[in-house]
Design a protein around this motif. Structure first.
Motif, PDB file in Angstrom:
ATOM      1  N   LEU A  69      26.870  -2.847  11.510  1.00 32.21           N
ATOM      2  CA  LEU A  69      25.486  -2.399  11.502  1.00 32.21           C
ATOM      3  C   LEU A  69      25.310  -1.295  10.460  1.00 32.21           C
ATOM      4  CD1 LEU A  69      24.712  -2.390  15.322  1.00 32.21           C
ATOM      5  CD2 LEU A  69      24.362  -4.205  13.639  1.00 32.21           C
ATOM      6  N   VAL A  70      24.292  -1.478   9.625  1.00 28.01           N
ATOM      7  CA  VAL A  70      24.045  -0.623   8.474  1.00 28.01           C
ATOM      8  C   VAL A  70      22.616  -0.101   8.541  1.00 28.01           C
ATOM      9  CG1 VAL A  70      23.807  -0.707   5.954  1.00 28.01           C
ATOM     10  CG2 VAL A  70      25.724  -1.861   7.056  1.00 28.01           C
ATOM     11  N   SER A  71      22.419   1.141   8.126  1.00 27.76           N
ATOM     12  CA  SER A  71      21.087   1.732   8.086  1.00 27.76           C
ATOM     13  C   SER A  71      20.866   2.354   6.720  1.00 27.76           C
ATOM     14  CB  SER A  71      20.960   2.799   9.181  1.00 27.76           C
ATOM     15  OG  SER A  71      19.649   3.305   9.234  1.00 27.76           O
ATOM     16  N   GLY A  72      19.654   2.236   6.214  1.00 26.69           N
ATOM     17  CA  GLY A  72      19.352   2.804   4.909  1.00 26.69           C
ATOM     18  C   GLY A  72      17.869   3.044   4.735  1.00 26.69           C
ATOM     19  N   CYS A  73      17.506   3.463   3.551  1.00 27.91           N
ATOM     20  CA  CYS A  73      16.100   3.753   3.309  1.00 27.91           C
ATOM     21  C   CYS A  73      15.703   3.388   1.884  1.00 27.91           C
ATOM     22  CB  CYS A  73      15.801   5.217   3.583  1.00 27.91           C
ATOM     23  SG  CYS A  73      16.633   6.342   2.474  1.00 27.91           S
ATOM     24  N   PHE A 115      19.571   0.942  -3.109  1.00 27.45           N
ATOM     25  CA  PHE A 115      18.981   1.970  -2.265  1.00 27.45           C
ATOM     26  C   PHE A 115      20.090   2.575  -1.397  1.00 27.45           C
ATOM     27  CE2 PHE A 115      14.810   1.241  -3.554  1.00 27.45           C
ATOM     28  CZ  PHE A 115      14.517  -0.115  -3.540  1.00 27.45           C
ATOM     29  N   PRO A 116      19.946   3.833  -1.011  1.00 24.49           N
ATOM     30  CA  PRO A 116      20.965   4.467  -0.160  1.00 24.49           C
ATOM     31  C   PRO A 116      21.073   3.752   1.184  1.00 24.49           C
ATOM     32  CG  PRO A 116      19.382   6.099  -0.975  1.00 24.49           C
ATOM     33  CD  PRO A 116      18.851   4.755  -1.333  1.00 24.49           C
ATOM     34  N   LYS A 117      22.285   3.453   1.594  1.00 21.85           N
ATOM     35  CA  LYS A 117      22.531   2.820   2.888  1.00 21.85           C
ATOM     36  C   LYS A 117      23.996   2.952   3.241  1.00 21.85           C
ATOM     37  CE  LYS A 117      24.868  -0.987   1.757  1.00 21.85           C
ATOM     38  NZ  LYS A 117      26.237  -0.498   1.804  1.00 21.85           N
ATOM     39  N   GLY A 118      24.288   2.787   4.511  1.00 25.25           N
ATOM     40  CA  GLY A 118      25.672   2.855   4.944  1.00 25.25           C
ATOM     41  C   GLY A 118      25.778   2.603   6.432  1.00 25.25           C
ATOM     42  N   GLY A 119      26.976   2.711   6.949  1.00 23.19           N
ATOM     43  CA  GLY A 119      27.239   2.379   8.334  1.00 23.19           C
ATOM     44  C   GLY A 119      26.504   3.246   9.339  1.00 23.19           C
ATOM     45  N   TRP A 120      26.020   2.590  10.394  1.00 22.75           N
ATOM     46  CA  TRP A 120      25.385   3.267  11.518  1.00 22.75           C
ATOM     47  C   TRP A 120      26.491   3.605  12.509  1.00 22.75           C
ATOM     48  CZ3 TRP A 120      21.961   0.274  15.535  1.00 22.75           C
ATOM     49  CH2 TRP A 120      21.515   1.157  16.520  1.00 22.75           C
ATOM     50  N   GLU A 121      26.665   4.886  12.792  1.00 27.32           N
ATOM     51  CA  GLU A 121      27.791   5.321  13.619  1.00 27.32           C
ATOM     52  C   GLU A 121      27.368   5.608  15.055  1.00 27.32           C
ATOM     53  OE1 GLU A 121      29.927   8.319  11.428  1.00 27.32           O
ATOM     54  OE2 GLU A 121      30.360   6.893   9.833  1.00 27.32           O
ATOM     55  N   ASP A 122      28.347   5.626  15.960  1.00 28.08           N
ATOM     56  CA  ASP A 122      28.078   5.657  17.399  1.00 28.08           C
ATOM     57  C   ASP A 122      27.568   6.995  17.938  1.00 28.08           C
ATOM     58  OD1 ASP A 122      30.367   7.215  17.412  1.00 28.08           O
ATOM     59  OD2 ASP A 122      31.589   5.758  18.493  1.00 28.08           O
ATOM     60  N   GLU A 159      18.656   8.531  12.267  1.00 32.44           N
ATOM     61  CA  GLU A 159      19.535   9.608  11.795  1.00 32.44           C
ATOM     62  C   GLU A 159      20.536   9.081  10.766  1.00 32.44           C
ATOM     63  OE1 GLU A 159      19.590  12.471  15.781  1.00 32.44           O
ATOM     64  OE2 GLU A 159      21.088  10.891  15.585  1.00 32.44           O
ATOM     65  N   ALA A 160      21.019   7.862  10.975  1.00 30.66           N
ATOM     66  CA  ALA A 160      21.958   7.264  10.016  1.00 30.66           C
ATOM     67  C   ALA A 160      21.288   7.072   8.658  1.00 30.66           C
ATOM     68  CB  ALA A 160      22.499   5.938  10.554  1.00 30.66           C
ATOM     69  N   ALA A 161      20.045   6.592   8.656  1.00 31.54           N
ATOM     70  CA  ALA A 161      19.324   6.380   7.394  1.00 31.54           C
ATOM     71  C   ALA A 161      19.143   7.704   6.652  1.00 31.54           C
ATOM     72  CB  ALA A 161      17.969   5.721   7.662  1.00 31.54           C
ATOM     73  N   CYS A 162      18.773   8.758   7.376  1.00 33.84           N
ATOM     74  CA  CYS A 162      18.587  10.071   6.753  1.00 33.84           C
ATOM     75  C   CYS A 162      19.912  10.640   6.260  1.00 33.84           C
ATOM     76  CB  CYS A 162      17.928  11.031   7.742  1.00 33.84           C
ATOM     77  SG  CYS A 162      16.207  10.623   8.096  1.00 33.84           S
ATOM     78  N   ARG A 163      20.978  10.457   7.023  1.00 31.48           N
ATOM     79  CA  ARG A 163      22.300  10.946   6.601  1.00 31.48           C
ATOM     80  C   ARG A 163      22.734  10.257   5.319  1.00 31.48           C
ATOM     81  NH1 ARG A 163      26.867   8.568   7.224  1.00 31.48           N
ATOM     82  NH2 ARG A 163      26.239   7.326   9.033  1.00 31.48           N
ATOM     83  N   GLU A 164      22.567   8.931   5.254  1.00 35.77           N
ATOM     84  CA  GLU A 164      22.968   8.204   4.049  1.00 35.77           C
ATOM     85  C   GLU A 164      22.152   8.639   2.839  1.00 35.77           C
ATOM     86  OE1 GLU A 164      25.558   6.349   3.532  1.00 35.77           O
ATOM     87  OE2 GLU A 164      26.216   6.236   5.618  1.00 35.77           O
ATOM     88  N   ALA A 165      20.861   8.893   3.028  1.00 37.79           N
ATOM     89  CA  ALA A 165      20.017   9.356   1.920  1.00 37.79           C
ATOM     90  C   ALA A 165      20.517  10.710   1.399  1.00 37.79           C
ATOM     91  CB  ALA A 165      18.564   9.469   2.374  1.00 37.79           C
ATOM     92  N   LEU A 221      11.248   6.252   3.307  1.00 35.62           N
ATOM     93  CA  LEU A 221      11.492   7.694   3.360  1.00 35.62           C
ATOM     94  C   LEU A 221      10.666   8.362   2.273  1.00 35.62           C
ATOM     95  CD1 LEU A 221      13.373  10.071   4.520  1.00 35.62           C
ATOM     96  CD2 LEU A 221      14.657   9.724   2.406  1.00 35.62           C
ATOM     97  N   GLU A 222       9.666   9.146   2.671  1.00 35.61           N
ATOM     98  CA  GLU A 222       8.889   9.907   1.703  1.00 35.61           C
ATOM     99  C   GLU A 222       9.699  11.143   1.324  1.00 35.61           C
ATOM    100  OE1 GLU A 222       4.596  12.147   1.089  1.00 35.61           O
ATOM    101  OE2 GLU A 222       5.082  11.324   3.058  1.00 35.61           O
ATOM    102  N   VAL A 223      10.129  11.211   0.086  1.00 37.70           N
ATOM    103  CA  VAL A 223      11.014  12.284  -0.367  1.00 37.70           C
ATOM    104  C   VAL A 223      10.236  13.593  -0.480  1.00 37.70           C
ATOM    105  CG1 VAL A 223      12.519  13.076  -2.240  1.00 37.70           C
ATOM    106  CG2 VAL A 223      12.520  10.660  -1.560  1.00 37.70           C
TER     107      VAL A 223
END
Length: 158
Positions: free
Chosen positions: A21-25, A60-67, A73-79, A121-123
């Protein structure tokens, strides 16, 4: 000033039906209109894309969704980790897609399958330094030019 470190490893990674599972923005901003030509909202939207090691295209920034985090929060962390940006996340996903990892280094599962969630994600802030700055350059692109890139055209976020 404390230094944030990028998370590494897969020990907290979430999986569903053998898919990582991956989350990004899709980070965006609106440029100011300076004449009648820019009254069209679409022409004022720019998206932030990043370079990635061993790839020629922008992503686009993305990466693993952690437990220990929510999907948002995962999308924001990857950004923050990959692009050095902060902003206002729209908590309704833009879409969900399944894809196969293009890189052995970024294998999503033994079969390379991933299920990803993307958010707008509005920067609001661009940092001068960020955890993965050595691996990722960031580039603002007009929405129309980003839409024709392989990344956005096929929702092949990585």
């Amino acid at each position: 000033m404390s230094t944030m470190l990028a998370r590494i490893g897969r020990h907290r990674q979430r999986y569903e039906n053998n898919l990582r599972l991956v989350s990004g923005c899709i980070p965006y901003r609106l440029t100011k209109g300076n004449d009648c030509e820019t009254d069209n909202l679409e022409s004022r939207v720019e998206v932030l894309m990043i370079s990635s090691p061993n790839r020629d295209d922008l992503v686009f920034p993305k990466g693993g969704w952690e437990d220990d985090e929510t999907l948002e929060e995962a999308a924001c962390r990857e950004a923050l980790e990959e692009a050095g940006i902060k902003g206002k996340l729209n908590d309704t996903p833009l879409g969900v897609w399944e894809f196969r990892s293009k890189s052995r280094q970024d294998m999503c599962s033994l079969e390379g399958g991933c299920k990803g969630y993307m958010f707008a994600l509005e920067v609001t802030e661009e940092l001068e330094t960020w955890p993965e700055r050595e691996n990722h350059d960031r580039r603002w692109k007009h929405l129309n030019s980003a839409a024709t890139s392989g990344c956005a055209k096929h929702w092949r976020i990585s």
